[in-house]
Design an enzyme around this catalytic site. Structure first.
Site, PDB file in Angstrom:
ATOM      1  N   GLU A 179      24.189  -6.585  45.840  1.00  0.00           N
ATOM      2  CA  GLU A 179      23.390  -6.059  44.726  1.00  0.00           C
ATOM      3  C   GLU A 179      21.960  -6.579  44.817  1.00  0.00           C
ATOM      4  O   GLU A 179      21.761  -7.757  45.105  1.00  0.00           O
ATOM      5  CB  GLU A 179      24.021  -6.470  43.385  1.00  0.00           C
ATOM      6  N   HIS A 204      25.247  -1.996  37.716  1.00  0.00           N
ATOM      7  CA  HIS A 204      25.767  -3.235  37.113  1.00  0.00           C
ATOM      8  C   HIS A 204      25.170  -3.472  35.717  1.00  0.00           C
ATOM      9  O   HIS A 204      24.653  -4.542  35.409  1.00  0.00           O
ATOM     10  CB  HIS A 204      25.509  -4.452  38.016  1.00  0.00           C
TER      11      HIS A 204
END
Length: 315
Positions: free
Chosen positions: A264, A283
């Protein structure tokens, strides 16, 4: 004139913190690391300010960061997932690690359901087709969730809220959680294999550990009920992404809704970007107006609790 008294520093690995949390930290100088700070940014700030506490919003906290912050007493997560903190390194240095457990439970459970419904009802795909001038009434069929089986991997604060919503939809709810002593009314505790085999929707709500990394791989995805839906609002490392891409392409899974990824921000280009039956979000399951305040307050409360307790012990 007396000497300037410097307040102890709390470093936040982000650009902001809820005002209610800042009020709680009035006796500290709060230093912000910026929107997406690198490890080097955080090390430099630790060297300069020697914080007594770090509130972790973005990025990871490793031994190098801990060693740069000579006075560090507590690392407090703005949320529930502490896998981004090197817990062994913290323990070796006598640094407390805390999580704001439950602070974002409602937000994440709601987002899990947004993804479940989007997958079952093909909301993004139908919207795109309508915008392109199509009317798919004669050819489209959604999945009806009433009477179907929801399988939850993890039955903490978020899993329990997700279960309650499933029951309200008229679903049968199964759960796997090796730490759960008992299940809420209407939820049946089962083995992982039973959950995979019987669930029409599988939703992940467990922390990422060394033991469960890539627990969903080619082998386990093949044990799923054909045409099942998978949703992950937990941690990307739980899933072997290449195996999931295969399961989606082959039709073994009907759809997937993903809010977390192995790396990420998600690397781009990424195979998922070309797969029509996966729904992606960055997220943000735990990022809501209320959760922002709750997580900030929870993280601040954990900082205060550790520092006060250590001050008492030292006295």
């Amino acid at each position: 004139m007396g000497a300037t008294v410097h307040k102890p520093v709390v470093l936040v690995t982000a650009a902001d913190l809820a005002p209610q949390a800042l009020d709680m930290l009035a006796d500290f100088e709060v230093v912000f690391a910026g929107k997406q700070p690198t490890e080097d940014d955080i090390v430099a700030l630790c060297g300069r300010h020697k914080p007594v506490a770090i509130i972790v919003r973005y990025g990871k906290v490793n031994a190098r960061i801990m060693d740069a912050a000579g006075n560090l007493q507590v690392i407090s997560k703005h949320g529930s997932g502490i896998d981004v903190i090197d817990q062994e390194a913290a323990a070796a240095r006598g640094i407390a690690v805390r999580a704001a457990v439950g602070a974002n439970a409602a937000a994440v459970a709601e987002h899990a359901w947004a993804l479940i419904l989007a997958c079952a009802k093909a909301v993004p795909q139908l919207d795109a087709r309508m915008r392109a001038g199509h009317w798919d009434k004669a050819t489209h069929k959604s999945v009806e969730l009433d009477g179907r089986t929801l399988g939850l991997v993890g039955l903490g604060a978020i899993g329990r809220r997700t279960a309650a919503i499933g029951l309200a939809f008229g679903m049968k709810v199964l759960a796997f959680d090796p730490y759960a002593k008992e299940a809420p009314a209407g939820v049946q505790l089962v083995s992982l294999d039973t959950l995979y085999a019987q669930s029409d929707v599988v939703s992940l709500h467990c922390p990422l550990t060394v033991e469960n990394r890539r627990m969903l791989n080619r082998d386990t995805l093949n044990r799923f009920k054909p045409g099942a839906i998978l949703v992950n609002t937990a941690r990307g490392g739980l899933i072997d992404e290449a195996a999931l891409a295969e399961a989606l392409a082959s039709g073994q899974l009907r759809a997937a809704g993903l809010d977390s990824f192995e790396v990420e921000p998600m690397t781009t280009p990424h195979p998922f970007q070309g797969i029509g039956n996966v729904i992606l979000s960055p997220h943000i399951g735990g990022v809501s107006d209320a959760a922002y305040v709750n997580m900030g307050k929870g993280a601040a409360a954990n900082v205060l609790a550790v520092i006060e307790e250590r001050a008492r012990t030292a006295a």
